[in-house]
Design an enzyme around this catalytic site. Structure first.
Site, PDB file in Angstrom:
ATOM      1  N   CYS A 285     -11.767 -27.856   8.228  1.00 48.98           N
ATOM      2  CA  CYS A 285     -10.554 -27.098   7.908  1.00 48.98           C
ATOM      3  C   CYS A 285      -9.352 -28.036   7.771  1.00 48.98           C
ATOM      4  O   CYS A 285      -9.212 -29.007   8.514  1.00 48.98           O
ATOM      5  CB  CYS A 285     -10.297 -26.068   9.005  1.00 48.98           C
ATOM      6  SG  CYS A 285      -8.850 -25.046   8.685  1.00 48.98           S
TER       7      CYS A 285
ATOM      8  N   CYS B 129      -6.122 -26.854   7.886  1.00 52.02           N
ATOM      9  CA  CYS B 129      -4.905 -26.154   8.321  1.00 52.02           C
ATOM     10  C   CYS B 129      -4.101 -27.029   9.293  1.00 52.02           C
ATOM     11  O   CYS B 129      -4.616 -28.004   9.839  1.00 52.02           O
ATOM     12  CB  CYS B 129      -5.239 -24.796   8.942  1.00 52.02           C
ATOM     13  SG  CYS B 129      -5.684 -24.857  10.681  1.00 52.02           S
TER      14      CYS B 129
ATOM     15  N   GLY C 160     -10.290   4.361   1.621  1.00 50.87           N
ATOM     16  CA  GLY C 160     -11.150   5.228   2.435  1.00 50.87           C
ATOM     17  C   GLY C 160     -12.495   4.635   2.781  1.00 50.87           C
ATOM     18  O   GLY C 160     -13.451   5.366   3.062  1.00 50.87           O
TER      19      GLY C 160
ATOM     20  N   ASP D 212      -2.277   8.547  -1.628  1.00 50.51           N
ATOM     21  CA  ASP D 212      -3.630   9.113  -1.628  1.00 50.51           C
ATOM     22  C   ASP D 212      -3.884   9.872  -0.331  1.00 50.51           C
ATOM     23  O   ASP D 212      -3.084   9.808   0.594  1.00 50.51           O
ATOM     24  CB  ASP D 212      -4.671   7.992  -1.780  1.00 50.51           C
ATOM     25  CG  ASP D 212      -4.603   6.983  -0.631  1.00 50.51           C
ATOM     26  OD1 ASP D 212      -3.494   6.788  -0.091  1.00 50.51           O
ATOM     27  OD2 ASP D 212      -5.630   6.410  -0.273  1.00 50.51           O
TER      28      ASP D 212
ATOM     29  N   HIS E  37      -5.095 -20.812  11.523  1.00 53.85           N
ATOM     30  CA  HIS E  37      -6.458 -21.282  11.243  1.00 53.85           C
ATOM     31  C   HIS E  37      -7.321 -20.157  10.672  1.00 53.85           C
ATOM     32  O   HIS E  37      -8.035 -20.350   9.685  1.00 53.85           O
ATOM     33  CB  HIS E  37      -7.113 -21.856  12.503  1.00 53.85           C
ATOM     34  CG  HIS E  37      -8.567 -22.082  12.291  1.00 53.85           C
ATOM     35  ND1 HIS E  37      -9.046 -23.177  11.597  1.00 53.85           N
ATOM     36  CD2 HIS E  37      -9.651 -21.306  12.566  1.00 53.85           C
ATOM     37  CE1 HIS E  37     -10.364 -23.077  11.490  1.00 53.85           C
ATOM     38  NE2 HIS E  37     -10.756 -21.952  12.059  1.00 53.85           N
TER      39      HIS E  37
ATOM     40  N   ASP F  89       0.864  -1.183   0.000  1.00 56.34           N
ATOM     41  CA  ASP F  89       0.000   0.000   0.000  1.00 56.34           C
ATOM     42  C   ASP F  89       0.902   1.235   0.000  1.00 56.34           C
ATOM     43  O   ASP F  89       2.116   1.126   0.147  1.00 56.34           O
ATOM     44  CB  ASP F  89      -0.988  -0.031   1.161  1.00 56.34           C
ATOM     45  CG  ASP F  89      -0.297   0.096   2.504  1.00 56.34           C
ATOM     46  OD1 ASP F  89       0.936   0.276   2.532  1.00 56.34           O
ATOM     47  OD2 ASP F  89      -0.986   0.010   3.524  1.00 56.34           O
ATOM     48  N   SER F  90       0.297   2.404  -0.173  1.00 57.91           N
ATOM     49  CA  SER F  90       1.110   3.591  -0.459  1.00 57.91           C
ATOM     50  C   SER F  90       1.574   4.302   0.797  1.00 57.91           C
ATOM     51  O   SER F  90       2.435   5.176   0.736  1.00 57.91           O
ATOM     52  CB  SER F  90       0.279   4.568  -1.273  1.00 57.91           C
ATOM     53  OG  SER F  90      -0.829   4.996  -0.499  1.00 57.91           O
ATOM     54  N   GLY F  91       1.004   3.982   1.941  1.00 58.19           N
ATOM     55  CA  GLY F  91       1.350   4.710   3.159  1.00 58.19           C
ATOM     56  C   GLY F  91       0.369   5.820   3.477  1.00 58.19           C
ATOM     57  O   GLY F  91       0.364   6.352   4.575  1.00 58.19           O
ATOM     58  N   GLY F  92      -0.483   6.174   2.521  1.00 55.77           N
ATOM     59  CA  GLY F  92      -1.461   7.247   2.738  1.00 55.77           C
ATOM     60  C   GLY F  92      -2.333   6.970   3.952  1.00 55.77           C
ATOM     61  O   GLY F  92      -2.574   7.856   4.774  1.00 55.77           O
ATOM     62  N   PHE F  93      -2.777   5.723   4.078  1.00 57.65           N
ATOM     63  CA  PHE F  93      -3.663   5.373   5.185  1.00 57.65           C
ATOM     64  C   PHE F  93      -2.922   5.380   6.519  1.00 57.65           C
ATOM     65  O   PHE F  93      -3.443   5.844   7.532  1.00 57.65           O
ATOM     66  CB  PHE F  93      -4.320   4.009   4.948  1.00 57.65           C
ATOM     67  CG  PHE F  93      -5.169   3.576   6.106  1.00 57.65           C
ATOM     68  CD1 PHE F  93      -6.384   4.192   6.354  1.00 57.65           C
ATOM     69  CD2 PHE F  93      -4.745   2.577   6.966  1.00 57.65           C
ATOM     70  CE1 PHE F  93      -7.167   3.828   7.444  1.00 57.65           C
ATOM     71  CE2 PHE F  93      -5.518   2.203   8.062  1.00 57.65           C
ATOM     72  CZ  PHE F  93      -6.727   2.823   8.296  1.00 57.65           C
TER      73      PHE F  93
ATOM     74  N   CYS G 112      -5.758 -27.546  12.705  1.00 55.43           N
ATOM     75  CA  CYS G 112      -6.915 -28.448  12.711  1.00 55.43           C
ATOM     76  C   CYS G 112      -6.523 -29.885  12.399  1.00 55.43           C
ATOM     77  O   CYS G 112      -7.173 -30.827  12.851  1.00 55.43           O
ATOM     78  CB  CYS G 112      -7.973 -27.958  11.725  1.00 55.43           C
ATOM     79  SG  CYS G 112      -8.767 -26.440  12.281  1.00 55.43           S
TER      80      CYS G 112
END
Ligand code: ZN
Length: 386
Positions: A322, A324, A234, A147, A353, A93-97, A327
């Site tokens: 499951c 995994c 957003g 963003d 899990h 991700d861009s870091g904006g958040f 499990c």
């Protein structure tokens, strides 16, 4: 711009579709759930664990990696894949958040966003251009653009409009800079419709908060820019489920069909199914591992709390369906004991899990779309899960 995305099936009753996104680290089947490796690690899990639970693409955070160990160091060490021993795909991700949610200080100007590190308060500047450079140093397969993010609980339209306009202007600069960093794009479509990809891909981020007219405008603007896919940013930030669904539809209805759409930071299984129905292909969330560390386990029959006394003598696995590692090998009684005793292994096993629950849910989603039974699957899943 050609996107290395092949649509396999479209659901006739909704906007759901299955497809394959090709990256330089191989194919990713969509709809896909991407575990979050915030700081070059999915909390409590190793890359081998992630292979075992059928993860194909991870998400990592530019903001975190830029501050620590720093993207310069990552580049010197051969990039994030080599660093964390992961040979699947990675989206950053861009870091904006993170600048919006973690930094104690954020000042947005035309140039970029000035912020203080949440570690030591030091000042840094992110621009549309340098974020592309940082992602290049990380060496991720899919890069996203800087963003401006705002909260989604009763936002003012003026704030949403302002954030959108800034995001649009930065997107133009990011797309231009991408062409500079990756001048020779090497994406070849093979005769069977698959793609061979030899460079990192670029996704634009669509803002507009809960306002459907702004979302539409943002989607139409992004559709004009040279990108390989789209992020819905957003959202899942305090809005109602109805507002979220409407915002998603306003975006997917106005984007070209032949490129993937990624909902950033979503979410619960039910929210994911609602968005698949509206044409979203990619998802990520820290929620399944975060709740695992609190003893919460996801099953087809809903959530269970492993701390409850009723599991102390329960010899069944967490989830009969499951496959995994947890499990396959351990009883609820053992996992309950580990958790009560504060043993770190319980974090690993429960995280494993919960992520497998989501990757398995996505496998079932894809199967139902291919069989033309997605809406029926969704209805039955929600009835059981809730
Ligand atoms: Zn399991």
């Amino acid at each position: 711009m050609i996107s290395p995305f092949k649509i396999l099936t479209k659901d006739p009753q909704s906007k759901a579709r299955t497809g394959i996104l090709y990256t330089k680290h191989g194919p990713v089947k969509t709809p896909v759930f991407m575990p979050v490796a915030t700081q070059a690690s999915v909390k409590a899990l190793t890359s081998a664990d992630l292979k075992d639970i059928h993860a194909e693409c991870l998400l990592s955070n530019t903001y975190h990696l830029y501050l620590r160990p720093t993207t310069k160091i990552l580049k010197q060490l051969g990039g994030l894949h080599k660093f964390m021993k992961w040979d699947g795909s990675i989206l950053t991700d861009s870091g904006g958040f993170q600048v919006y949610s973690l930094s104690q200080f954020r000042k947005i100007s035309e140039e970029g966003v000035l912020f203080r590190s949440h570690h030591d308060g030091s000042k840094h500047l992110f621009t549309p251009e340098n974020v592309i450079e940082f992602e290049s140093e990380i060496g991720s397969d899919i890069w996203t653009m800087l963003d401006v993010c705002i909260h989604a609980k009763d936002p003012s339209k003026r704030d949403a409009r302002e954030a959108l306009e800034q995001t649009k202007r930065w997107a133009v600069r990011a797309a231009k800079h991408y062409q500079k960093v990756v001048p020779q794009q090497n994406i070849v479509q093979n005769s069977d419709g698959s793609f061979t990809v030899n460079n990192s891909l670029l996704f634009g981020i669509i803002q507009g908060s809960i306002f459907t007219d702004l979302r539409k405008e943002a989607a139409l603007h992004m559709a004009e820019l040279p990108t390989h896919g789209y992020c819905l940013g957003g959202l899942s930030l305090g809005e109602t489920q109805e507002q979220m669904n409407d915002a998603v539809l306003a975006v997917t209805e106005n984007l070209p069909e032949n490129k993937p759409r990624y909902f950033m930071g979503l979410g619960t299984p039910v929210e994911i199914l609602n968005s698949v129905e509206r044409g979203v292909d990619m998802f990520d969330c820290v929620w399944p591992t975060r709740v695992a560390r609190n003893g919460m386990v996801m099953t087809d029959e809903g959530r269970m709390n492993i701390k409850n006394a009723c599991y102390r003598l329960d010899e069944r696995p967490l989830d009969e369906n499951c496959d995994c590692f947890a499990c396959r090998n351990y009883s609820r009684a053992y996992l309950s004991h580990l958790f009560r005793s504060g043993e770190l292994t319980s974090h690993r096993l429960l995280s494993m899990h919960n992520i497998r629950f989501l990757t398995r849910t996505m496998e079932r989603v894809r199967e139902s779309i291919e069989n033309g039974t997605f809406l029926k699957f969704k209805e039955e899943f929600i009835k059981k899960y809730e």
